[in-house]
Design an enzyme around this catalytic site. Structure first.
Site, PDB file in Angstrom:
ATOM      1  NE  ARG A 172      27.883  52.661 -31.341  1.00  0.00           N
ATOM      2  CZ  ARG A 172      28.948  51.856 -31.343  1.00  0.00           C
ATOM      3  NH1 ARG A 172      30.063  52.248 -30.758  1.00  0.00           N
ATOM      4  NH2 ARG A 172      28.878  50.672 -31.919  1.00  0.00           N
ATOM      5  CE  LYS A 197      18.660  39.136 -40.495  1.00  0.00           C
ATOM      6  NZ  LYS A 197      17.273  39.343 -40.972  1.00  0.00           N
ATOM      7  N   GLY A 199      15.778  35.854 -39.954  1.00  0.00           N
ATOM      8  CA  GLY A 199      14.487  35.508 -40.525  1.00  0.00           C
ATOM      9  C   GLY A 199      13.696  36.748 -40.895  1.00  0.00           C
ATOM     10  CB  THR A 205      11.796  39.378 -37.707  1.00  0.00           C
ATOM     11  OG1 THR A 205      13.227  39.302 -37.874  1.00  0.00           O
ATOM     12  CG2 THR A 205      11.263  37.988 -37.437  1.00  0.00           C
ATOM     13  CE  LYS A 240      17.936  40.237 -44.912  1.00  0.00           C
ATOM     14  NZ  LYS A 240      17.169  41.418 -44.464  1.00  0.00           N
ATOM     15  CG  ASP A 293      15.372  38.004 -43.727  1.00  0.00           C
ATOM     16  OD1 ASP A 293      14.546  38.930 -43.741  1.00  0.00           O
ATOM     17  OD2 ASP A 293      16.411  38.034 -43.047  1.00  0.00           O
ATOM     18  NE  ARG A 323      17.843  50.724 -42.067  1.00  0.00           N
ATOM     19  CZ  ARG A 323      18.557  50.796 -40.955  1.00  0.00           C
ATOM     20  NH1 ARG A 323      19.008  51.969 -40.555  1.00  0.00           N
ATOM     21  NH2 ARG A 323      18.814  49.727 -40.245  1.00  0.00           N
ATOM     22  CG  ASN A 324      19.167  46.241 -47.439  1.00  0.00           C
ATOM     23  OD1 ASN A 324      20.344  46.493 -47.579  1.00  0.00           O
ATOM     24  ND2 ASN A 324      18.671  45.781 -46.290  1.00  0.00           N
ATOM     25  CD  GLU A 362      23.978  46.003 -41.679  1.00  0.00           C
ATOM     26  OE1 GLU A 362      25.082  46.197 -42.213  1.00  0.00           O
ATOM     27  OE2 GLU A 362      23.853  45.773 -40.469  1.00  0.00           O
TER      28      GLU A 362
END
Length: 380
Positions: A49, A123, A151, A153, A215, A268, A279-280, A305
């Site tokens: 971007r 996701k 998955g 990753t 997740k 995951d 980060r979650n 997210e």
């Protein structure tokens, strides 16, 4: 060569990878995927971007902000123009945050070649509509075969060549079954394959995408409990019961429960709930330790997210009458300002249920909330 015992068919089949790929999104994961794909010389056009990010990648073969330690494959060309990224592409991967999927897909419409397959790597569940990410792309870009990659990753490990695996899901209709070598699923799997990265194919888009969306919410719950001082028993309980919530929502939407026991579900989920690289998980830890949301991540604006998906997942579950108490707990804390201690204490004191659904038993929990001392120690 092995023989399929059920059908007596020789394996493996051969499928041709795509030659020119557009990766839309130059964050950590998009850049890592572009690097994986380009390692065998496949031409990859990476859309950023920010013009400055694209220029720096072209000049230095590095994404200094997201993957500073990785020297990117030379067949990657970065651009901030969608029309340039999509020109002559055989296939496209969209790797932008879930909240940007619709606007980015809509912006691609004038430039994308007719009929080329699209793999979505975001996701989540869209707020208000309850759409999965693949459904959004199908809405905005009709006439394209749309799949999803999901998955365990982490981008830095994937780019560094650590052995990794993920699930690649596409609808597999009759022509695909008659000629699987030329299906979008098989060709994209071949495109992604490296000595260290492998994909497993699925025809259950719903199950794969629900795993990826839910997740992140469960990871926030695990982080909150870790930040509050609890340890492995608590995390294991949340992972296991969170997996059950994934299965229930996937099944209600027409997905298969077994899909959620694969890489895109439990794989995951386990990774994201185990490390603050996520980060979650990191957000949950910070909130559980008593930080206000604005102070998390050193006050830097950081997209998480699971934060938005806590509400979209819970809203969708309510519409479908699917009980998801862990997701509801996280949503209440993040979006309704409920206190962490009281809200998790209430979850732990919910009625006692049977684990096999067939038993269908429920008993009132005997312990009143006032006698649950562990949760009283959580910072407020």
């Amino acid at each position: 060569m092995r023989i399929d015992r059920q059908f007596g068919e020789s394996f493996p089949r051969s499928a041709h990878p795509y030659k020119r790929l557009a990766v839309i999104g130059a964050g950590a994961y998009g850049t890592a995927l572009a690097h994986v794909i380009a390692q065998d010389g496949t031409q990859v056009s990476l859309w950023a971007r920010d013009e400055e990010v694209a220029g720096h990648i072209n000049r230095s073969s590095r994404n200094a902000h997201y993957l500073p330690d990785i020297i990117l494959a030379p067949s990657i060309t970065a651009t901030h123009q969608l029309k340039d990224a999509l020109r002559d592409a055989d296939a496209v991967m969209i790797v932008v945050p879930s909240h940007a999927i619709r606007s980015v897909a809509r912006a691609m419409r004038p430039y994308i070649l007719a009929g080329i397959p699209i793999t979505v790597c975001a996701k989540g569940i869209e707020a208000d509509t309850g759409c999965l990410m693949s459904q959004i792309v199908e809405d905005e870009l009709p006439g394209h075969t749309v799949g999803a990659l999901s998955g365990p990753t982490f981008a830095t490990e994937l780019a560094a060549g650590h052995p990794s695996a993920a699930t690649l899901a596409f609808s597999f209709d009759q022509p695909d079954r008659l000629d699987p070598e030329n299906s979008a699923a098989a060709r994209m799997a071949m495109t992604l394959a490296t000595p260290a990265f492998r994909t497993y194919l699925s025809d259950d888009l719903v199950g794969v995408e629900i795993g990826g969306a839910v997740k992140n919410v469960i990871a926030i719950a695990c982080g909150m409990m870790r930040g509050a001082g609890f340890a492995e028993n608590t995390r294991a309980a949340l992972i296991t019961r969170g997996l059950d919530e994934m299965k229930a929502l996937a099944e209600a939407l027409g997905g298969r429960r077994e899909t959620v026991t694969g890489l895109s579900g439990i794989g995951d989920l386990t990774l994201t709930c185990s490390s603050t690289t996520s980060r979650n998980m990191s957000l949950g830890v910070q909130l559980g330790s008593g930080l206000e949301r604005d102070a998390c991540f050193d006050g830097k604006r950081t997209i998480v997210e699971g934060e938005a998906n806590a509400k979209s997942v819970t809203d969708l579950a309510h519409k479908l009458s699917v009980p998801m108490p862990i997701c509801e707990t996280v949503c209440g804390i993040l979006h309704d300002g409920l206190p962490i201690a009281e809200t998790f204490a209430r979850f732990w004191a919910e009625p006692i249920e049977s684990e096999p659904r067939a038993m269908s038993l429920t008993f009132a929990h005997p312990a009143p909330l006032s006698t649950t001392p562990a949760f009283k120690e959580i910072p407020t």
